[in-house]
Each structure stands twice: as structure tokens, then as C-alpha cells.
Design a protein around this motif. Structure first.
Motif, PDB file in Angstrom:
ATOM      1  N   VAL A 148      -8.686  -1.978   1.412  1.00  0.00           N
ATOM      2  CA  VAL A 148      -8.904  -1.454   0.063  1.00  0.00           C
ATOM      3  C   VAL A 148     -10.369  -1.033  -0.109  1.00  0.00           C
ATOM      4  O   VAL A 148     -10.666  -0.001  -0.720  1.00  0.00           O
ATOM      5  CB  VAL A 148      -8.489  -2.488  -1.004  1.00  0.00           C
ATOM      6  CG1 VAL A 148      -8.902  -2.035  -2.403  1.00  0.00           C
ATOM      7  CG2 VAL A 148      -6.975  -2.711  -0.963  1.00  0.00           C
ATOM      8  N   LYS A 149     -11.284  -1.793   0.445  1.00  0.00           N
ATOM      9  CA  LYS A 149     -12.700  -1.411   0.412  1.00  0.00           C
ATOM     10  C   LYS A 149     -12.913  -0.067   1.116  1.00  0.00           C
ATOM     11  O   LYS A 149     -13.657   0.792   0.627  1.00  0.00           O
ATOM     12  CB  LYS A 149     -13.557  -2.495   1.073  1.00  0.00           C
ATOM     13  CG  LYS A 149     -13.788  -3.723   0.221  1.00  0.00           C
ATOM     14  CD  LYS A 149     -14.465  -4.842   0.995  1.00  0.00           C
ATOM     15  CE  LYS A 149     -15.804  -4.442   1.573  1.00  0.00           C
ATOM     16  NZ  LYS A 149     -16.493  -5.577   2.245  1.00  0.00           N
ATOM     17  N   ASP A 150     -12.247   0.111   2.248  1.00  0.00           N
ATOM     18  CA  ASP A 150     -12.351   1.375   2.982  1.00  0.00           C
ATOM     19  C   ASP A 150     -11.817   2.540   2.137  1.00  0.00           C
ATOM     20  O   ASP A 150     -12.412   3.615   2.100  1.00  0.00           O
ATOM     21  CB  ASP A 150     -11.580   1.269   4.300  1.00  0.00           C
ATOM     22  CG  ASP A 150     -11.690   2.535   5.137  1.00  0.00           C
ATOM     23  OD1 ASP A 150     -12.818   2.907   5.503  1.00  0.00           O
ATOM     24  OD2 ASP A 150     -10.647   3.159   5.416  1.00  0.00           O
ATOM     25  N   PHE A 151     -10.696   2.286   1.443  1.00  0.00           N
ATOM     26  CA  PHE A 151     -10.142   3.312   0.551  1.00  0.00           C
ATOM     27  C   PHE A 151     -11.140   3.675  -0.546  1.00  0.00           C
ATOM     28  O   PHE A 151     -11.370   4.853  -0.844  1.00  0.00           O
ATOM     29  CB  PHE A 151      -8.834   2.822  -0.076  1.00  0.00           C
ATOM     30  CG  PHE A 151      -8.470   3.535  -1.348  1.00  0.00           C
ATOM     31  CD1 PHE A 151      -8.002   4.835  -1.322  1.00  0.00           C
ATOM     32  CD2 PHE A 151      -8.633   2.909  -2.580  1.00  0.00           C
ATOM     33  CE1 PHE A 151      -7.694   5.515  -2.494  1.00  0.00           C
ATOM     34  CE2 PHE A 151      -8.317   3.570  -3.754  1.00  0.00           C
ATOM     35  CZ  PHE A 151      -7.850   4.883  -3.711  1.00  0.00           C
ATOM     36  N   THR A 185     -15.528  10.468  -2.496  1.00  0.00           N
ATOM     37  CA  THR A 185     -15.648  11.897  -2.169  1.00  0.00           C
ATOM     38  C   THR A 185     -14.975  12.797  -3.209  1.00  0.00           C
ATOM     39  O   THR A 185     -15.197  14.006  -3.210  1.00  0.00           O
ATOM     40  CB  THR A 185     -15.031  12.192  -0.782  1.00  0.00           C
ATOM     41  OG1 THR A 185     -13.643  11.852  -0.786  1.00  0.00           O
ATOM     42  CG2 THR A 185     -15.739  11.398   0.312  1.00  0.00           C
ATOM     43  N   ALA A 186     -14.153  12.231  -4.084  1.00  0.00           N
ATOM     44  CA  ALA A 186     -13.507  13.022  -5.137  1.00  0.00           C
ATOM     45  C   ALA A 186     -14.477  13.367  -6.271  1.00  0.00           C
ATOM     46  O   ALA A 186     -14.138  14.152  -7.156  1.00  0.00           O
ATOM     47  CB  ALA A 186     -12.302  12.263  -5.701  1.00  0.00           C
ATOM     48  N   SER A 210     -26.392   8.295  -5.400  1.00  0.00           N
ATOM     49  CA  SER A 210     -25.865   9.013  -4.239  1.00  0.00           C
ATOM     50  C   SER A 210     -24.597   8.341  -3.737  1.00  0.00           C
ATOM     51  O   SER A 210     -24.410   7.131  -3.918  1.00  0.00           O
ATOM     52  CB  SER A 210     -26.893   9.077  -3.111  1.00  0.00           C
ATOM     53  OG  SER A 210     -26.992   7.833  -2.455  1.00  0.00           O
ATOM     54  N   LYS A 211     -23.761   9.134  -3.076  1.00  0.00           N
ATOM     55  CA  LYS A 211     -22.527   8.593  -2.502  1.00  0.00           C
ATOM     56  C   LYS A 211     -22.831   7.570  -1.419  1.00  0.00           C
ATOM     57  O   LYS A 211     -22.129   6.561  -1.287  1.00  0.00           O
ATOM     58  CB  LYS A 211     -21.681   9.737  -1.922  1.00  0.00           C
ATOM     59  CG  LYS A 211     -21.106  10.674  -2.958  1.00  0.00           C
ATOM     60  CD  LYS A 211     -20.297  11.798  -2.323  1.00  0.00           C
ATOM     61  CE  LYS A 211     -19.793  12.761  -3.401  1.00  0.00           C
ATOM     62  NZ  LYS A 211     -19.031  13.886  -2.850  1.00  0.00           N
ATOM     63  N   ASP A 212     -23.879   7.809  -0.625  1.00  0.00           N
ATOM     64  CA  ASP A 212     -24.203   6.888   0.467  1.00  0.00           C
ATOM     65  C   ASP A 212     -24.550   5.507  -0.052  1.00  0.00           C
ATOM     66  O   ASP A 212     -24.139   4.485   0.525  1.00  0.00           O
ATOM     67  CB  ASP A 212     -25.377   7.447   1.286  1.00  0.00           C
ATOM     68  CG  ASP A 212     -24.956   8.624   2.162  1.00  0.00           C
ATOM     69  OD1 ASP A 212     -23.734   8.774   2.401  1.00  0.00           O
ATOM     70  OD2 ASP A 212     -25.836   9.396   2.591  1.00  0.00           O
ATOM     71  N   ARG A 213     -25.303   5.435  -1.145  1.00  0.00           N
ATOM     72  CA  ARG A 213     -25.677   4.124  -1.702  1.00  0.00           C
ATOM     73  C   ARG A 213     -24.473   3.406  -2.294  1.00  0.00           C
ATOM     74  O   ARG A 213     -24.345   2.191  -2.177  1.00  0.00           O
ATOM     75  CB  ARG A 213     -26.769   4.307  -2.766  1.00  0.00           C
ATOM     76  CG  ARG A 213     -28.103   4.720  -2.183  1.00  0.00           C
ATOM     77  CD  ARG A 213     -29.161   4.867  -3.254  1.00  0.00           C
ATOM     78  NE  ARG A 213     -30.455   5.200  -2.683  1.00  0.00           N
ATOM     79  CZ  ARG A 213     -31.556   5.365  -3.393  1.00  0.00           C
ATOM     80  NH1 ARG A 213     -31.526   5.236  -4.721  1.00  0.00           N
ATOM     81  NH2 ARG A 213     -32.693   5.670  -2.797  1.00  0.00           N
ATOM     82  N   ILE A 214     -23.583   4.176  -2.919  1.00  0.00           N
ATOM     83  CA  ILE A 214     -22.356   3.572  -3.460  1.00  0.00           C
ATOM     84  C   ILE A 214     -21.511   3.022  -2.319  1.00  0.00           C
ATOM     85  O   ILE A 214     -21.022   1.885  -2.372  1.00  0.00           O
ATOM     86  CB  ILE A 214     -21.562   4.606  -4.281  1.00  0.00           C
ATOM     87  CG1 ILE A 214     -22.334   4.984  -5.547  1.00  0.00           C
ATOM     88  CG2 ILE A 214     -20.173   4.065  -4.638  1.00  0.00           C
ATOM     89  CD1 ILE A 214     -21.722   6.122  -6.332  1.00  0.00           C
ATOM     90  N   ARG A 215     -21.351   3.819  -1.263  1.00  0.00           N
ATOM     91  CA  ARG A 215     -20.557   3.369  -0.102  1.00  0.00           C
ATOM     92  C   ARG A 215     -21.171   2.118   0.527  1.00  0.00           C
ATOM     93  O   ARG A 215     -20.459   1.195   0.918  1.00  0.00           O
ATOM     94  CB  ARG A 215     -20.495   4.482   0.950  1.00  0.00           C
ATOM     95  CG  ARG A 215     -19.507   5.574   0.638  1.00  0.00           C
ATOM     96  CD  ARG A 215     -19.192   6.370   1.902  1.00  0.00           C
ATOM     97  NE  ARG A 215     -18.607   7.652   1.581  1.00  0.00           N
ATOM     98  CZ  ARG A 215     -19.279   8.793   1.484  1.00  0.00           C
ATOM     99  NH1 ARG A 215     -20.587   8.798   1.691  1.00  0.00           N
ATOM    100  NH2 ARG A 215     -18.680   9.918   1.186  1.00  0.00           N
ATOM    101  N   LEU A 243      -5.500  11.466  -5.384  1.00  0.00           N
ATOM    102  CA  LEU A 243      -6.583  11.301  -6.354  1.00  0.00           C
ATOM    103  C   LEU A 243      -7.453  12.550  -6.465  1.00  0.00           C
ATOM    104  O   LEU A 243      -7.879  12.925  -7.569  1.00  0.00           O
ATOM    105  CB  LEU A 243      -7.450  10.099  -5.952  1.00  0.00           C
ATOM    106  CG  LEU A 243      -8.613   9.738  -6.869  1.00  0.00           C
ATOM    107  CD1 LEU A 243      -8.109   9.325  -8.250  1.00  0.00           C
ATOM    108  CD2 LEU A 243      -9.465   8.626  -6.258  1.00  0.00           C
ATOM    109  N   LYS A 244      -7.725  13.217  -5.353  1.00  0.00           N
ATOM    110  CA  LYS A 244      -8.630  14.375  -5.374  1.00  0.00           C
ATOM    111  C   LYS A 244      -8.131  15.483  -6.309  1.00  0.00           C
ATOM    112  O   LYS A 244      -8.871  15.922  -7.195  1.00  0.00           O
ATOM    113  CB  LYS A 244      -8.844  14.904  -3.957  1.00  0.00           C
ATOM    114  CG  LYS A 244      -9.869  14.098  -3.167  1.00  0.00           C
ATOM    115  CD  LYS A 244     -10.207  14.799  -1.866  1.00  0.00           C
ATOM    116  CE  LYS A 244     -11.338  14.091  -1.150  1.00  0.00           C
ATOM    117  NZ  LYS A 244     -11.737  14.794   0.088  1.00  0.00           N
TER     118      LYS A 244
END
Length: 452
Positions: free
Chosen positions: A247-250, A256-257, A303-308, A422-423
Motif C-alpha cells: 500500500v505504501k508503494d501504491f 504522479t497523478a 516536491s514529489k520526491d520529498r513526499i515519496r 485514479l489518474k
């Protein structure tokens, strides 16, 4: 393995290049004429005549199925019936014209194809699923077409609508697909050569490694409507540790959406993401404890990287009792209401691994209705076999088919399905005027606010 591959492949490039499951859907609704029926059949026969048809168990070429539709959809030819090109062409030539008094549900036909015709088909990373849907007039239900786009995108089905009349709902809905492969091909006055050429080059014979320049088309840029989206994660003991990691990976991929704001605190540009986990050990209604663990709010990351990185490295399972209702109430009061520069679109994405606790059910019913009336879009993802259907229907926005995804198990392919659903869902949100709360709920919302 190598010998088997060679026996199936003769070294000559043919069309289709990849193993393909190809479905044709004939529009036999009320306005069908014998001339239009003959044109549809002629186009199908021409496509099949020039295509490589699979005639053995070797996964090369195309298998063909045919359905007809008006307000309902019926199978005419199943994939497994005809593995001989000559017999297939003979059967196609013998499909007869029939009059109908029923209306046209193009979206319903597309959903039938996705859910039923493609249910038991060849699997594999290179297998292509293509649905060629004929339509000789507008779809009767725009919402049904929208739902079909979400499901086809999620199931990796490529639809091509051959339009023998105006199809505004379909053309509009197809703009929400981010693959660029969904296409409406217009046929006017029986002249179909140009449409057929585009279908062959850009869909049936399309080589993703060597795309033809002819297939390039301008993509419509989406309106600059930004989103505040909060993920509410069920971190209870209902999930195993391995399932929680999936679920974390999801969630990492789901980012990215969104177009994350580079300055979420002071700028009004860009989307913002927040994540909270619920199921804290020891939390019960009335104890005065916080019902969630706040992972981060809308202004924490730019940023997306920091969220990931936070999701992958800092998000940990709590293993307490589920409290979806109290988590939603806290998130609205402390995440959405506290954030500066609120975005026009407010989305709550609830990831649930089972039923909420008995003592939380009343709060869940109350807060989900309040949230809907306050204009939130509630998107629910139900994981696993333990769930309460009534609870999910109370939780998600309507129409349910567009706001509720139920997965029987927590497994990577199913979570990838949700990602692909979702996208376009988020793209639809950006493109439409805000329909939250929906029309059918507004009278109830007025009554709710008058008595609150």
C-alpha cells in the motif's frame, strides 16, 4: 522456451505486431438503418481481412470477438469460438441486420466489454486489448461514458470509437485519458478509408518502439484547476506487514497523478498533498486523544520526491483499531481548514482495509455526509475481503462507480489497477465545473445545514 518462441515467430513483421485481443461492438440502437449496418460490417471485414488472425495456441496475431449493443449488450462471437480466419470472415458476413426500438448506451457497451469480454483473455506485459466501438449517434448517458473511460484506462483497454454520427460525450471523455491512445475516428458519407488508415497505423499495427509520425496529435492541456488532496490511510491490524508495504508503494506512485506545488505555503499554483494514518493504539471516542497520526500536511513538502521519501522511509503501521469517521473529522478540521490558500478542488482519498470500529460508525455516517455537503470529493479504495457495503456506500461520493474501487485482495496488480483509475479521475475533476455536492444531494444538504 527458445524453441517454442521460434516455432511461433517466422521473423516477418505482421499486423498486429503484439498478441492482441480485438473486440468489435456494433451499434444496433433505434436509429440503425440497413445501410449503416452494412457499412459497419464492411469496415469490420476489411480490418479482419488484412490483419494477422491467431489460428493456434501460439500467442501471435489477433483473436476476435464481436458484440452488439443498444441499451444492453449481447455477445455475437466469443474469442474462443473461431480460430480460423476464413471461418471468422464467413461468420462476419452472415451477421444479419435486425431492427431495434432501444436507445444507445455506448458507455454501457464499453463497460460490458471491459468487465466481461476481456475478463478471461490472454495475459502478459505485451498483450494489447483493443475495443472498436461503432456509434451512429450521441451516447444517451454522459456519466456512463465517463465511467467507461475510468474502467478502460484502469484495465489497460484501448478503445477506438468509429463515429458514424456526432459523439460529443465520447470525444469529451476521451480527452481525459493520459495515454493518448483513446481515439474517436469520424466516418462521414460512408468514406472510411482515412479512418481505417489511422486505426491500422495508430492502434492495431502500432509499434510503441517505433511510433509512426502520422499518429502524433496535439494533446489538450488541462484547465489550471488545482487540488488539495488528503490521503487517509487505514493503518490498522487488518493488514499484514507485507500488505502495508504494498500500500505504501501504491501511495508513492499515486503522487504522479498530481502537479505538486513548488511553494505550497504562499502560492496559489499547484496541487498539495497531505497524508494521515488512523488506527492509533489506545484511541477510543471520548478519550480526548488525537484519532490520527499526522504524517504531513499540505504545506510540508514542495516536491514529489520529498513526499515519496516520507512515505517510503517514515510511514509506519500503527496496528490499532480503525476509526475512519474520526480520522475524516480531524483531517477536515485540522488539515483542510488550517491550510492557507485553499485550492478550488478538495479531495479525500480513503484507503480502507476493512470495516471501521463499531464505536466509529455513527461518526463516519455523520462526517461523510457533512463532507459531501461541504463540496469534498470522497474517493474510497476498499482493500481485502472484510468490508461493509453499506458503510462504503455512505462513505464514497456519488456516482459510486466513479468514487469507489473495491479490491478483493491487497496485491500489486490490483493496486496498479487503482493507480490507472485514479489518474483519469483526477483529470476529470480538473476539467469539469465542480459537481460536489451532486444535484441529487443538494436538498438534503440544505436541510442538514438548517438543522446544524
Amino acid at each position: 522456451m527458445e524453441t517454442k518462441f521460434r516455432s511461433c515467430w517466422d521473423g516477418k513483421p505482421k499486423c498486429p505486431l503484439y498478441p492482441t485481443e480485438l473486440v468489435f461492438a456494433l451499434d444496433i440502437s433505434r436509429t440503425l438503418t440497413p445501410e449503416t449496418f452494412e457499412l459497419m460490417r464492411k469496415i469490420i471485414i476489411e480490418i479482419v481481412s488484412e490483419a494477422r488472425i491467431r489460428e493456434s495456441n501460439c500467442p501471435v496475431g489477433a483473436r476476435v470477438a464481436v458484440v452488439s449493443y443498444n441499451s444492453v449488450t449481447h455477445h455475437l462471437i466469443h474469442f474462443s469460438e473461431l480460430q480460423n480466419k476464413n471461418k471468422l470472415l464467413h461468420t462476419l458476413k452472415n451477421i444479419s441486420y435486425q431492427r431495434s426500438s432501444s436507445e444507445r448506451d455506448t458507455g454501457g457497451a464499453m463497460r460490458f466489454i471491459t468487465r466481461n469480454v476481456f475478463k478471461r483473455t490472454l495475459q502478459g506485459p505485451n498483450v494489447r486489448k483493443i475495443a472498436v466501438v461503432f456509434s451512429h449517434g450521441p451516447a444517451t448517458d454522459a456519466s456512463s461514458v465517463k465511467q467507461a473511460v475510468l474502467e478502460m484506462s484502469a484495465a489497460k483497454v484501448t478503445p477506438v470509437v468509429i463515429a458514424l454520427g456526432n459523439t460529443p460525450h465520447i470525444s469529451q471523455a476521451f480527452l481525459m485519458d493520459d495515454s493518448g491512445l483513446f481515439e474517436v475516428l469520424n466516418v462521414r458519407d460512408g468514406q472510411y478509408n482515412e479512418a481505417l488508415q489511422r486505426f491500422r497505423l495508430c492502434t492495431l499495427c502500432y509499434d510503441i518502439c517505433k511510433p509512426d509520425a502520422f499518429c502524433e496529435r496535439p494533446r489538450r492541456s488541462l484547465p489550471r484547476t488545482y487540488v488539495d488532496a488528503a490521503f487517509i490511510l487505514d493503518s490498522s491490524q487488518e493488514m499484514s506487514g507485507a500488505e502495508f508495504e504494498q500500500v505504501k508503494d501504491f501511495m508513492s506512485k499515486a503522487i504522479t497523478a498530481f502537479n505538486i506545488s513548488s511553494d505550497p505555503k504562499t502560492s496559489v499554483v499547484g496541487d498539495r498533498i497531505a497524508v494521515v494514518s488512523h488506527a492509533l493504539p489506545g484511541f477510543k471516542a471520548g478519550t480526548g486523544k488525537r484519532p490520527v497520526k499526522k504524517e504531513f500536511d499540505f504545506v510540508t513538502y514542495s516536491s514529489k520526491d520529498r513526499i515519496r521519501r516520507h512515505i517510503e522511509e517514515s510511514l509506519q503501521q500503527l496496528n490499532g483499531e480503525a476509526a475512519v469517521g474520526y480520522a475524516m473529522q480531524w483531517t477536515i478540521s485540522n488539515i483542510f481548514s488550517a491550510a492557507p490558500n485553499p485550492r478550488p478542488l478538495k479531495v479525500i482519498i480513503i484507503i480502507s482495509a476493512g470495516k471501521t470500529s463499531q464505536w466509529d460508525k455513527g461518526m463516519l455516517k455523520k462526517i461523510s455526509m457533512q463532507a459531501k455537503c461541504q463540496g469534498y470529493a470522497l474517493f474510497a479504495i476498499s482493500l481485502g475481503k472484510s468490508y461493509d457495503r453499506n458503510e462504503l456506500e455512505e462513505l464514497a461520493s456519488t456516482p459510486l462507480e466513479q468514487h469507489l474501487v473495491q479490491l478483493g485482495r491487497i496485491h500489486k496488480p490490483e493496486l496498479d489497477y487503482v493507480m490507472r483509475f485514479l489518474k483519469p479521475f483526477i483529470r476529470f475533476l480538473r476539467s469539469e465545473k465542480n459537481n460536489y455536492p451532486p444535484e441529487e444531494l443538494r436538498a438534503k444538504c440544505i436541510s442538514l445545514f438548517l438543522h446544524s
